[in-house]
Structure formats: structure tokens, C-alpha cells
Design an enzyme around this catalytic site. Structure first.
Site, PDB file in Angstrom:
ATOM      1  N   GLU A  75      24.455  -1.326  16.279  1.00  0.00           N
ATOM      2  CA  GLU A  75      25.014  -0.907  14.701  1.00  0.00           C
ATOM      3  C   GLU A  75      24.730   0.595  14.967  1.00  0.00           C
ATOM      4  OE1 GLU A  75      22.048  -2.909  16.769  1.00  0.00           O
ATOM      5  OE2 GLU A  75      19.974  -2.210  15.861  1.00  0.00           O
ATOM      6  N   SER A  78      21.548   5.564 -16.555  1.00  0.00           N
ATOM      7  CA  SER A  78      20.974   6.983 -16.469  1.00  0.00           C
ATOM      8  C   SER A  78      21.818   7.907 -16.110  1.00  0.00           C
ATOM      9  CB  SER A  78      20.055   6.572 -14.898  1.00  0.00           C
ATOM     10  OG  SER A  78      21.119   6.336 -13.938  1.00  0.00           O
ATOM     11  N   GLY A  79      23.455   7.639 -16.358  1.00  0.00           N
ATOM     12  CA  GLY A  79      24.056   8.743 -15.957  1.00  0.00           C
ATOM     13  C   GLY A  79      23.970   8.393 -14.448  1.00  0.00           C
ATOM     14  N   GLY A  80      23.570   7.855 -13.242  1.00  0.00           N
ATOM     15  CA  GLY A  80      23.592   7.180 -12.700  1.00  0.00           C
ATOM     16  C   GLY A  80      24.598   6.391 -11.808  1.00  0.00           C
ATOM     17  N   VAL A  81      24.989   6.197 -11.091  1.00  0.00           N
ATOM     18  CA  VAL A  81      26.141   4.908 -10.509  1.00  0.00           C
ATOM     19  C   VAL A  81      25.728   3.880 -10.325  1.00  0.00           C
ATOM     20  CG1 VAL A  81      27.449   4.384  -8.082  1.00  0.00           C
ATOM     21  CG2 VAL A  81      27.187   6.832  -8.597  1.00  0.00           C
ATOM     22  N   ASP A  82      24.399   3.273  -9.958  1.00  0.00           N
ATOM     23  CA  ASP A  82      24.027   1.743 -10.083  1.00  0.00           C
ATOM     24  C   ASP A  82      24.119   1.404 -11.886  1.00  0.00           C
ATOM     25  OD1 ASP A  82      23.782   2.817  -7.574  1.00  0.00           O
ATOM     26  OD2 ASP A  82      21.060   2.591  -7.492  1.00  0.00           O
ATOM     27  N   SER A  83      23.630   1.938 -12.219  1.00  0.00           N
ATOM     28  CA  SER A  83      22.946   1.967 -13.971  1.00  0.00           C
ATOM     29  C   SER A  83      25.106   1.495 -14.329  1.00  0.00           C
ATOM     30  CB  SER A  83      21.994   2.274 -14.741  1.00  0.00           C
ATOM     31  OG  SER A  83      22.585   3.480 -15.245  1.00  0.00           O
ATOM     32  N   HIS A 120      21.675  -0.864  20.956  1.00  0.00           N
ATOM     33  CA  HIS A 120      22.059  -0.734  19.308  1.00  0.00           C
ATOM     34  C   HIS A 120      23.368  -0.919  19.288  1.00  0.00           C
ATOM     35  CE1 HIS A 120      17.456  -1.175  18.569  1.00  0.00           C
ATOM     36  NE2 HIS A 120      17.404  -0.433  19.919  1.00  0.00           N
ATOM     37  N   CYS A 125      17.950  -5.814  20.815  1.00  0.00           N
ATOM     38  CA  CYS A 125      16.747  -4.915  21.746  1.00  0.00           C
ATOM     39  C   CYS A 125      15.218  -6.150  21.719  1.00  0.00           C
ATOM     40  CB  CYS A 125      16.731  -3.398  21.132  1.00  0.00           C
ATOM     41  SG  CYS A 125      15.271  -2.632  21.973  1.00  0.00           S
TER      42      CYS A 125
END
Ligand code: XMP
Length: 508
Positions: A168, A220-225, A166, A78
């Protein structure tokens, strides 16, 4: 590591380009167009993103093409395509016909490597106000649409290619094929960047970097940590000290069940119940941002005290992921903060810890894939996102322990209901909100005057935009009944049917 550089000119789709390149198992990095990093041997190609600017605007982004063009493969998308034409003194002008949305390729030069496998008539997604009217000498057309003759070109004698649509975005049907052609066949990447590969190289790097040092990490219980903890655990084992704080604003039974899961995973984790301290700082606080700040500050207090109790700790590990990194270094700087998210991330300087962020280069879906590779349990892997300030921002108005209990019960009925009906994984995020009003109802022979809750469930890819989930009426009816029958103090249930934008996912 073989790398593709993506130079960002401010397009809303830049992150998508990176995700698609990574889908082709090639590592890539996004950098602002005016902060091009050193072009090492590892860089195999450069992609120029789109932009909200026109090449003729006075303050249009002006990338220094001399650093790489003609030396490395380049793909302009673009604005990137228009900019290279503009620099070579071709003609780029405001287009007379609208060039937004769907178009179809009416000619394709399949002898050009970039276009191999890209089908005639396949749909492409246009989104630009400018168009390329005349190509400079040596620039050859490789595809066109009904309205756009120069939809794509290559430059003779160089590995330079460009397209005005685009590739993507999802709506460009053969977009991924085109991007794969670029990274595989033109840049000659070996496409070996996989989660397994990532785990092996990251664990090795962490071992070298951390040696025998102690590291502290807030779970934190989340996926990342959780994924960050697993990687570090694999690298340094017991030298990783995890702290999981109960702020009293988690879901029903979440503190105990998540703590158990962490222990099962072999993590060296300490659970700290600080609920009462959090309720105390939240007393009479009604304004959303003040709640976030109070919770953030209290978290730092509690975490700091726990971290100080570990002798000789040198590092603080964080589950920062790539979108957070790009957000803070994007062309225009961090986008306007609508809510002060990621408030638990920032710890004060006086902690004097060095920072280690093993997920810094990953997108959310990649974090999940790495988690899966590491054997993270499905119940943690597939969890809906949950905000750091927890139920506090789903209790409109002031937060009390009693309100938290009520909301935990409501939320639990909703979430368990979604799981039992096989709907949990179809929804991106769900939760309940306790409203600061009461409404009249009738139960048995009695008139009631009780609380109102709203249910919220959304479909989304990254939380940036979202649509409300069209949950079946029968399901909603059943959940509503269950909530009113089982949660004392609630006599009315609403379902939130607002999309983001203009609404947000959370109510506060
Ligand atoms: P909004 O409400 O902005 O939410 O549409 C987008 C996503 O961000 C989460 N969210 C937060 N996460 N701290 C967090 O860690 C916060 O203060 C916060 N506020 C919203 C929200 O749950 C959704 O996933």
C-alpha cells in the site's frame, strides 16, 4: 455493494490500504480486528493489516480467522501474514537483520495470480520486527528478497495469500498491481465503484431516507460541507436549508464571495453575520483550547437559533468524512487528541435532530472527485483546508477585531500572491500568523515598533504529517515587501520552516 473488508490490527498504514483498494474502484471498509461485522454476500474478500505488535506478544491482536479464512479470499499484509503462519504453527521470530525500508524482490512466482505483473527486482517496502522463518505445510513461497526468504506465500487449496512487505505504500513499486490482482482477479470484484456511481446511489438512498423531511446543514465554505450540500440538494432540493455563519474569523471577503457561490449553485442558503458575538466571547481569551471551545460553543448557539427558526426540521446533515469515522472506532479508540479539532461537528443532544452524513464513507480525495462529478466550482474544490476556528488560532494571544483586519490583509496578499504565481495548487495549505510581539524597524527616517507576522505554507497529503513548502526566494521577497508596504502596523515578515512533526501546521 461489493465490499472488501480490511481488518485493522493497528498499523499506521491501514488507511492507505483502503485508499489503494478504492483507487482500484472497489469499495472497502476498515473495521477493528476484534469487531468483525457480519460477513454478508457483499463481502468479496478480507485484508488483514499490519500491526505494531509481534505475534508472540501476550496482548497481540488475535483475529478470529475461522469467520472467513478458507471461505473467502484473504490477503495478509505484514503482521497479517505472520499471524496466519503463527496460527498454523509455523515459525515466526524476531528478525536478526533489520527489515525496515527498501528491499528488492529477488524471486517472484508470476504463475501465482497475486504476483502477475509484479516485476523481479522491483522495490518493496519492509517495516517489521518479526520474520517468518518456517512456513507450515501447504504454504507455498511466492516471492523473496535478499534477506527475507518467505516474503510472500499462498496457501494451497484456498484463496489465501500473504506478503510481509507493504504493497500500500508508495515505495512498493508494483504494490498497486498486487492489490489490483487481489481485488480484481482473486476476489472477482467488478471494479465499478466510481464517483458517478457513488453520486447516483447516494442520491437515491438520500431520497428514500429523507422523503419529504426538512434537513438543516451548516456550510463552512470548505469542500466537505459544500459537497454534502450538493448531494442533498440533488436529492431533496428546497427541503435542504443551509446556514452559513460568519464568525468574523474568516479570510478577507470570504463570507460574501462564498455566499454568492453557494447561491449560484442553487442552494437554499442563509448567511448569518454573527461576527460581533464571536468577538465578544473571545475577548481576553488567550489560551488556544479555550478559544476553540468558546468558538465551538458560540457556533452551536448561533446555529441552534437559526435551525429552530425552520419549522419542522427533522434532520441535521454533517460533512463527516471517513477518516473521522475510523478515528473514533480504531483499534485503540480515538488517537490522543492533540488539539480539539472538529469542534464545530458536535451539536448538543437537546437539538433532537436525526443525523445524516452522506460523505461518511469517503476519503478527502474522493470527496473532491465526487465534488467534481457534481460540478462544484474549481474555486471551492481546490481550496486549501481552513480550520473551523479560523483566524482566531492564527492570532497568537487575544483576538480583537483590529488584529483580525490586519491578519486578513496579510493573509490576502500571501494567498493572492500564491495564486498569481501559479503556486497555490502546489501547496497543500497556506496562511499567515500574527505574532504577539513587536519588533523594531525603520521606515523612511523613522524608527518603528510594530507587529511581526509569520507565513506558513506546507506540503502534505492528509495534514497528519507535513513539510514546509520550499517556496522560491524571489516570491517570498516580493510578498514580504508587499506586506510591509501595504499593511499598516506590520514591519517584519518571517517564514516558518518547521515540519510536522514535531511542529504542527497551525501555531495554536
Ligand atoms: P495541525 O495544526 O494539528 O493541523 O497540524 C492539521 C490540520 O487541521 C487543521 N486544524 C483544525 N481544523 N478545527 C479545524 O476544523 C481546529 O481546531 C483545527 N486546528 C487545526 C489545520 O488547519 C490543518 O489543516
Amino acid at each position: 455493494m461489493q465490499t472488501i473488508l480490511i481488518l485493522d490490527h493497528g498499523s499506521q498504514y491501514t488507511q492507505l490500504i483502503a485508499r489503494k483498494v478504492r483507487e482500484a474502484n472497489v469499495y472497502c471498509e476498515i473495521h477493528p480486528y476484534n469487531k468483525i461485522p457480519e460477513i454478508t454476500d457483499e463481502v468479496k474478500g478480507v485484508i488483514l493489516s499490519g500491526s505494531p505488535y509481534s505475534v508472540t506478544d501476550k496482548d497481540a491482536p488475535k483475529t478470529d480467522l475461522s469467520l472467513f479464512k478458507g471461505k473467502l479470499p484473504v490477503l495478509g499484509i505484514c503482521y497479517g501474514a505472520q499471524y496466519m503462519v503463527h496460527c498454523a504453527e509455523g515459525k515466526v521470530e524476531k528478525s536478526k537483520i533489520r527489515e525496515y525500508g527498501r528491499a528488492n524482490l529477488k524471486s517472484v512466482d508470476n504463475s501465482c495470480v497475486l504476483m502477475q505483473g509484479v516485476r523481479m527486482n522491483s522495490q518493496v517496502w519492509m517495516s517489521h520486527g518479526d520474520t517468518i522463518l518456517e512456513l507450515p505445510e501447504g504454504f507455498k513461497v511466492i516471492c523473496s528478497t535478499e534477506n527475507v526468504d518467505n516474503a510472500g506465500y499462498r496457501i494451497e487449496g484456498e484463496d489465501t495469500y500473504a506478503i510481509q512487505f507493504h504493497p500500500e505504500v508508495y515505495h512498493s513499486e508494483d504494490g498497486l498491481t498486487l492489490l489490483r490482482n487481489f481485488v480484481e482477479k482473486i476476489c472477482k470484484c467488478d471494479c465499478s465503484w466510481t464517483p458517478k456511481n457513488f453520486v447516483e446511489s447516494t442520491v437515491k438512498e438520500l431520497k428514500e431516507k429523507l422523503g419529504e423531511d426538512k434537513v438543516v446543514l451548516g456550510l463552512s465554505g470548505g469542500v466537505d460541507s459544500s459537497v454534502a450540500a450538493m448531494l442533498l440538494n440533488k436529492a431533496i432540493g428546497k427541503n435542504l436549508h443551509c446556514i452559513f455563519v460568519n464568525n468574523g474569523l474568516l479570510r478577507k471577503n470570504e463570507f460574501d464571495s462564498v455566499l454568492e457561490s453557494y447561491k449560484d449553485m442553487g442552494l437554499n442558503v442563509k448567511g448569518v453575520d454573527a461576527s460581533q458575538e464571536f468577538y465578544a466571547v473571545l475577548k481576553d481569551v488567550t489560551e488556544p483550547e479555550k478559544k476553540r471551545k468558546a468558538i465551538g460553543a458560540k457556533f452551536i448557539d448561533v446555529f441552534d437559533a437559526q435551525a429552530n427558526a425552520i419549522t419542522d426540521v427533522k434532520w441535521l446533515a454533517q460533512g463527516t468524512i471517513y477518516p473521522d469515522v475510523i478515528e473514533s472506532s480504531s483499534v485503540k479508540g480515538p488517537s490522543q487528541t492533540i488539539k480539539s479539532h472538529h469542534n464545530v461537528g458536535g451539536l448538543p443532544d437537546y437539538m433532537k435532530l436525526k443525523i445524516v452524513e452522506p460523505l461518511r464513507s469517503l476519503f478527502k480525495d474522493e470527496v473532491r472527485r465526487v465534488g467534481k462529478e457534481l460540478g462544484l466550482k474549481q474555486e471551492l474544490l481546490g481550496r486549501h483546508p481552513f480550520p473551523g476556528p479560523g483566524l482566531a488560532i492564527r492570532i497568537l494571544g487575544d483576538v480583537t477585531e483590529e488584529k483580525v483586519r490586519i491578519l486578513q490583509k496579510v493573509d490576502n496578499i500571501f494567498i493572492e500572491g500564491l495564486k498569481n504565481a501559479g503556486l497555490y495548487d502546489k501547496v497543500w495549505q497556506a496562511g499567515a500568523i500574527l505574532l504577539p510581539i513587536q519588533s523594531v524597524g525603520v521606515m523612511g527616517d523613522e524608527r518603528t515598533y510594530e507587529r511581526v507576522v509569520a507565513l506558513r505554507a506546507v506540503e502534505s497529503v492528509d495534514g497528519m504529517t507535513a513539510d514546509w513548502s520550499h517556496l522560491p526566494y524571489d516570491f517570498l521577497a516580493k510578498i514580504s515587501n508587499e506586506i510591509i508596504n501595504r499593511v499598516k502596523g506590520v514591519n517584519r515578515v518571517c517564514y516558518d520552516i518547521s515540519s510536522k512533526p514535531p511542529a504542527t501546521i497551525e501555531w495554536e
